[in-house]
Design a protein around this motif. Structure first.
Motif, PDB file in Angstrom:
ATOM      1  N   ALA A 108      47.979  21.839  52.782  1.00 11.76           N
ATOM      2  CA  ALA A 108      48.195  21.592  51.348  1.00 11.76           C
ATOM      3  C   ALA A 108      46.899  21.208  50.662  1.00 11.76           C
ATOM      4  N   ALA A 109      46.010  20.499  51.369  1.00  9.09           N
ATOM      5  CA  ALA A 109      44.709  20.168  50.794  1.00  9.09           C
ATOM      6  C   ALA A 109      43.879  21.414  50.543  1.00  9.09           C
ATOM      7  N   GLN A 110      44.137  22.471  51.319  1.00 16.11           N
ATOM      8  CA  GLN A 110      43.436  23.743  51.117  1.00 16.11           C
ATOM      9  C   GLN A 110      44.156  24.671  50.149  1.00 16.11           C
ATOM     10  N   GLY A 111      45.290  24.214  49.601  1.00 18.87           N
ATOM     11  CA  GLY A 111      46.037  25.039  48.655  1.00 18.87           C
ATOM     12  C   GLY A 111      46.886  26.103  49.309  1.00 18.87           C
ATOM     13  N   LEU A 112      47.310  25.882  50.542  1.00 19.47           N
ATOM     14  CA  LEU A 112      48.124  26.854  51.273  1.00 19.47           C
ATOM     15  C   LEU A 112      49.494  26.244  51.560  1.00 19.47           C
ATOM     16  N   PRO A 113      50.534  27.040  51.531  1.00 23.42           N
ATOM     17  CA  PRO A 113      50.532  28.439  51.078  1.00 23.42           C
ATOM     18  C   PRO A 113      50.621  28.523  49.550  1.00 23.42           C
ATOM     19  N   LYS A 114      50.080  29.589  49.013  1.00 20.42           N
ATOM     20  CA  LYS A 114      50.119  29.793  47.575  1.00 20.42           C
ATOM     21  C   LYS A 114      51.433  30.405  47.113  1.00 20.42           C
ATOM     22  N   GLY A 115      52.205  30.955  48.024  1.00 22.36           N
ATOM     23  CA  GLY A 115      53.499  31.513  47.674  1.00 22.36           C
ATOM     24  C   GLY A 115      53.446  32.868  47.011  1.00 22.36           C
ATOM     25  N   GLY A 116      52.319  33.505  46.980  1.00 21.60           N
ATOM     26  CA  GLY A 116      52.230  34.820  46.363  1.00 21.60           C
ATOM     27  C   GLY A 116      52.232  34.788  44.860  1.00 21.60           C
ATOM     28  N   LEU A 117      52.191  33.603  44.253  1.00 26.44           N
ATOM     29  CA  LEU A 117      52.211  33.475  42.801  1.00 26.44           C
ATOM     30  C   LEU A 117      50.815  33.136  42.304  1.00 26.44           C
ATOM     31  N   VAL A 118      50.492  33.657  41.156  1.00 23.80           N
ATOM     32  CA  VAL A 118      49.194  33.436  40.538  1.00 23.80           C
ATOM     33  C   VAL A 118      49.411  32.608  39.296  1.00 23.80           C
ATOM     34  N   GLY A 119      48.745  31.471  39.216  1.00 26.45           N
ATOM     35  CA  GLY A 119      48.876  30.606  38.065  1.00 26.45           C
ATOM     36  C   GLY A 119      47.670  30.708  37.153  1.00 26.45           C
ATOM     37  N   PHE A 120      47.350  29.586  36.513  1.00 25.72           N
ATOM     38  CA  PHE A 120      46.240  29.598  35.562  1.00 25.72           C
ATOM     39  C   PHE A 120      44.882  29.716  36.245  1.00 25.72           C
ATOM     40  N   GLU A 121      44.867  29.689  37.594  1.00 24.53           N
ATOM     41  CA  GLU A 121      43.588  29.957  38.247  1.00 24.53           C
ATOM     42  C   GLU A 121      43.138  31.397  38.036  1.00 24.53           C
ATOM     43  N   LEU A 122      44.073  32.243  37.571  1.00 23.62           N
ATOM     44  CA  LEU A 122      43.687  33.615  37.253  1.00 23.62           C
ATOM     45  C   LEU A 122      42.697  33.658  36.106  1.00 23.62           C
ATOM     46  N   MET A 123      42.766  32.672  35.216  1.00 23.34           N
ATOM     47  CA  MET A 123      41.856  32.655  34.067  1.00 23.34           C
ATOM     48  C   MET A 123      40.455  32.200  34.449  1.00 23.34           C
ATOM     49  N   GLU A 124      40.285  31.697  35.668  1.00 26.44           N
ATOM     50  CA  GLU A 124      38.956  31.243  36.074  1.00 26.44           C
ATOM     51  C   GLU A 124      38.043  32.396  36.461  1.00 26.44           C
ATOM     52  N   ASN A 125      38.589  33.552  36.746  1.00 28.92           N
ATOM     53  CA  ASN A 125      37.784  34.687  37.210  1.00 28.92           C
ATOM     54  C   ASN A 125      37.697  35.767  36.138  1.00 28.92           C
ATOM     55  N   GLN A 126      37.597  35.372  34.905  1.00 27.07           N
ATOM     56  CA  GLN A 126      37.488  36.338  33.821  1.00 27.07           C
ATOM     57  C   GLN A 126      36.114  37.011  33.849  1.00 27.07           C
ATOM     58  N   LYS A 127      36.137  38.326  33.718  1.00 25.66           N
ATOM     59  CA  LYS A 127      34.898  39.081  33.711  1.00 25.66           C
ATOM     60  C   LYS A 127      34.320  39.141  32.298  1.00 25.66           C
ATOM     61  N   PHE A 128      33.017  39.360  32.276  1.00 27.02           N
ATOM     62  CA  PHE A 128      32.347  39.445  30.981  1.00 27.02           C
ATOM     63  C   PHE A 128      32.721  40.761  30.292  1.00 27.02           C
ATOM     64  N   GLY A 129      33.053  40.667  29.032  1.00 33.78           N
ATOM     65  CA  GLY A 129      33.419  41.859  28.275  1.00 33.78           C
ATOM     66  C   GLY A 129      34.886  42.227  28.401  1.00 33.78           C
ATOM     67  N   THR A 130      35.736  41.293  28.797  1.00 34.87           N
ATOM     68  CA  THR A 130      37.169  41.574  28.908  1.00 34.87           C
ATOM     69  C   THR A 130      37.766  41.734  27.522  1.00 34.87           C
ATOM     70  N   SER A 131      38.636  42.729  27.371  1.00 32.53           N
ATOM     71  CA  SER A 131      39.242  43.002  26.069  1.00 32.53           C
ATOM     72  C   SER A 131      40.293  41.944  25.751  1.00 32.53           C
ATOM     73  N   GLN A 132      40.684  41.900  24.498  1.00 34.33           N
ATOM     74  CA  GLN A 132      41.694  40.929  24.068  1.00 34.33           C
ATOM     75  C   GLN A 132      43.056  41.239  24.689  1.00 34.33           C
ATOM     76  N   PHE A 133      43.364  42.503  24.843  1.00 30.25           N
ATOM     77  CA  PHE A 133      44.641  42.875  25.457  1.00 30.25           C
ATOM     78  C   PHE A 133      44.712  42.401  26.903  1.00 30.25           C
ATOM     79  N   LEU A 134      43.610  42.575  27.656  1.00 29.98           N
ATOM     80  CA  LEU A 134      43.592  42.147  29.044  1.00 29.98           C
ATOM     81  C   LEU A 134      43.681  40.626  29.144  1.00 29.98           C
ATOM     82  N   GLU A 135      43.043  39.928  28.226  1.00 29.07           N
ATOM     83  CA  GLU A 135      43.160  38.476  28.215  1.00 29.07           C
ATOM     84  C   GLU A 135      44.600  38.041  27.972  1.00 29.07           C
ATOM     85  N   GLN A 136      45.281  38.720  27.059  1.00 27.19           N
ATOM     86  CA  GLN A 136      46.660  38.373  26.779  1.00 27.19           C
ATOM     87  C   GLN A 136      47.558  38.647  27.984  1.00 27.19           C
TER      88      GLN A 136
END
Length: 570
Positions: A108-136
């Motif tokens: 649990a200290a390592q964040g396992l298991p994640k359960g196959g779900l993606v939370g707001f950590e998805l917003m941490e890997n935003q690429k440069f030049g991402t469109s507004q639609f992709l952000e939404q």
């Protein structure tokens, strides 16, 4: 001769190697092979028993994990050097039972298991030049994952998925669309979600998404059952589960109150009560408008006032030509004045002018003849608006039944008997019950208190669980059986296989009786005659020297003895 293990134990430490070499030199090839097999079997048995005893009891660490989480968990277990194995076709990971909780905390200290779900950590890997639609889209995925994780925190929910339908925002109110949400829950076997928990899930999702109404949230289980159907949408006339639950809770509350106030007097087991409540679940609203009668105008408040006045006059320039102008006027046919109460008094009257002479009528102008004055006054009207909304769940009637056991009397000899309550005691209990239930005669409540002896039920004696059926003793017996089995097998191999072999090997040759020299040549072909044992020696060196001397003097006798050992049953 008493040789064997005792003789070997008596050998000094310095002669152990010589003894081993001499012992192996006296063995034949078959005996050496048997000895090796026996020793190998004992070693293998000891090793297998030790591993069997030391094998830990495995328990489930995680089950129904995804492939991605399973690979990360296995990699982490390998780094921690934790033994593990798979079960249920690879759907469950097993680890030693005494390390389950420790490993779960570390994972649990390592964040396992994640359960196959993606939370707001998805917003941490935003690429440069991402469109507004992709952000939404990423924001919607992250919000769905966080909601699913929150729903999975419920004890009855195994997994959950959340789908959000977010409408396109618009500056025009008419074109705005309310978002909607769908929740799919996978429950554990044998678990259900009650209506309150379903309602809580709906409120959780509705409160997490802006402008999402509660009616747009749908909850479905893995069987395809719609769980978000509200009871208010049911058009049936029966009680819905919430109303029935409220009714039962209300009746149980009255029962507890009645028994709690009577139990100190007659005993906890000597009073029982039942309550039947008639509850009004109808929604009722009433609105009244009340007007007061007209009061004295002098004390009333003027709301508005309007006054109008008009006057009119007619002028004649001269009299009528001819003789009519010289005649006096005719007498009036209608009275000049009218009674005050007549309708004519309500109309404006023409002011009477004094009689004038014919010459004045024809030669002078007439004054104004009509004057009208109107006044309209509006007063404030006293009005009261009363809006009454009756609460839902009001009690219309209570029916209470209380039964009290006879009181027990102990005489001087210690004999116990029962007697009914007196009238004063019964009246006292009745008054207490009325106060506890809030008795209302106008409401139509009824109360019945009965004093009757209780039938004593035979006490069921639960037999004590035997010692050999207790789980702790069963587990201890299993562990002891393992140890005894391994010890028994080792003891059998040592005492039943190795010890006889050592005795036969270390037994010194027995010399034959003195016979003629010509008969010694035929002893190799004839069976061995009865042997006469020589006195036994207590020291190993003497036994060894005697055996060597006998082998040098008569090797045929030694060969015959060995042959007799090989072909014999000793």
């Amino acid at each position: 001769m008493a040789v064997g293990a005792e003789a070997i134990a008596a050998v000094p430490a310095g002669e152990v190697q010589n003894f081993a070499q001499g012992f192996l030199a006296r063995l034949s090839s078959q005996q050496k092979m048997g000895l090796m097999l026996g020793v190998s079997a004992i070693i293998a048995l000891l090793a297998g028993g030790w591993m069997w005893i030391q094998t830990p009891d495995y328990k489930v660490l995680f089950s129904n994990v995804s492939d991605r989480d399973g690979g990360a968990i296995i990699a982490s277990l390998q780094q921690m050097n934790v033994p593990h194995k798979f079960a249920e076709g690879g759907g469950a990971i097993l680890v030693p039972a005494n390390q389950v909780h420790d490993i779960r905390l570390k994972l649990a200290a390592q964040g396992l298991p994640k359960g196959g779900l993606v939370g707001f950590e998805l917003m941490e890997n935003q690429k440069f030049g991402t469109s507004q639609f992709l952000e939404q889209v990423n924001f919607q995925r992250a919000l769905e994952g966080e909601l699913a994780r929150s729903i999975q925190a419920l004890a009855a929910v195994d997994t959950a998925r959340v789908h959000l339908a977010m409408g396109k925002q618009s500056v025009f109110m008419r074109e705005q669309q309310k978002p909607s949400a769908s929740v799919l829950v996978n429950l554990y076997p044998g678990r259900v979600l009650d209506p309150q928990q379903v309602n809580a899930v709906m409120h959780l999702v509705s409160s997490s998404v802006p402008n999402l109404p509660l009616s747009n949230v749908t909850v479905v289980d893995q069987q395809g059952n719609l769980l978000s159907k509200t009871d208010e949408s049911d058009t049936g006339t029966g009680l819905n589960p919430n109303q029935l639950k409220y009714l039962l809770a209300l009746e149980q509350s009255y029962i507890r109150r009645i028994e709690a106030i009577i139990a100190p007097i007659v005993g906890k087991e000597n009073v029982h009560a039942q309550v039947a409540a008639d509850v009004d679940f109808a929604h009722s609203e009433q609105m009244d408008e009340i007007y007061k009668p007209n009061q004295d105008p002098g004390s009333s408040t003027i709301r508005s006032q309007q006054t109008s006045e008009s006057a009119s006059s007619s002028q004649v320039e001269g009299g009528v030509p001819g003789a009519l102008s010289n005649q006096p006027p005719m007498p009036a046919t209608a009275p000049i004045t009218t009674p005050p109460g007549s309708p004519l008094s309500q109309t404006p009257t023409t002011s009477a002018a004094p009689p004038v002479s014919p010459d004045a009528q024809t030669n002078s102008p007439r004054p104004p003849s009509n004057t009208r004055k109107d006044a309209t006054i509006n007063y404030e009207v006293d009005k009261r608006i009363q809006h009454v909304r009756k609460p839902v769940g009001g009690i219309r009637r209570l029916s209470v039944a209380v039964v009290v056991n006879h009181r027990k009397i102990t005489d001087q000899n210690g004999a116990v008997s029962s007697a009914p309550l007196t009238e004063s005691q019964t009246a006292q209990i009745t008054d207490l019950v009325k106060e506890a239930m809030g008795f209302s005669k106008e409401r139509g409540d009824t109360l019945n208190v009965v004093n009757s002896p209780f039938s004593e039920m035979p006490q069921e004696i639960t037999p004590e669980l035997p010692l050999w059926k207790q789980p702790e003793m069963i587990e201890l017996a299993q562990q002891a059986a393992k140890n005894l089995l391994i010890g028994g097998l080792v003891l059998y191999l040592v005492l039943g296989v190795l010890r006889p072999m050592l005795k036969r090997t270390n037994q010194p040759p027995v010399p034959l009786l003195t016979e003629p020299a010509e008969e010694k040549e035929d002893q190799s072909e004839q069976p061995a005659p009865a042997l006469k044992q020589v006195p036994q020696f207590s020291q190993y060196e003497q036994n060894l020297a005697f055996a060597k001397q006998l082998a040098r003097d008569d090797p045929k006798v030694v060969a015959n003895v060995v042959k007799h050992w090989v072909t014999g049953n000793e």
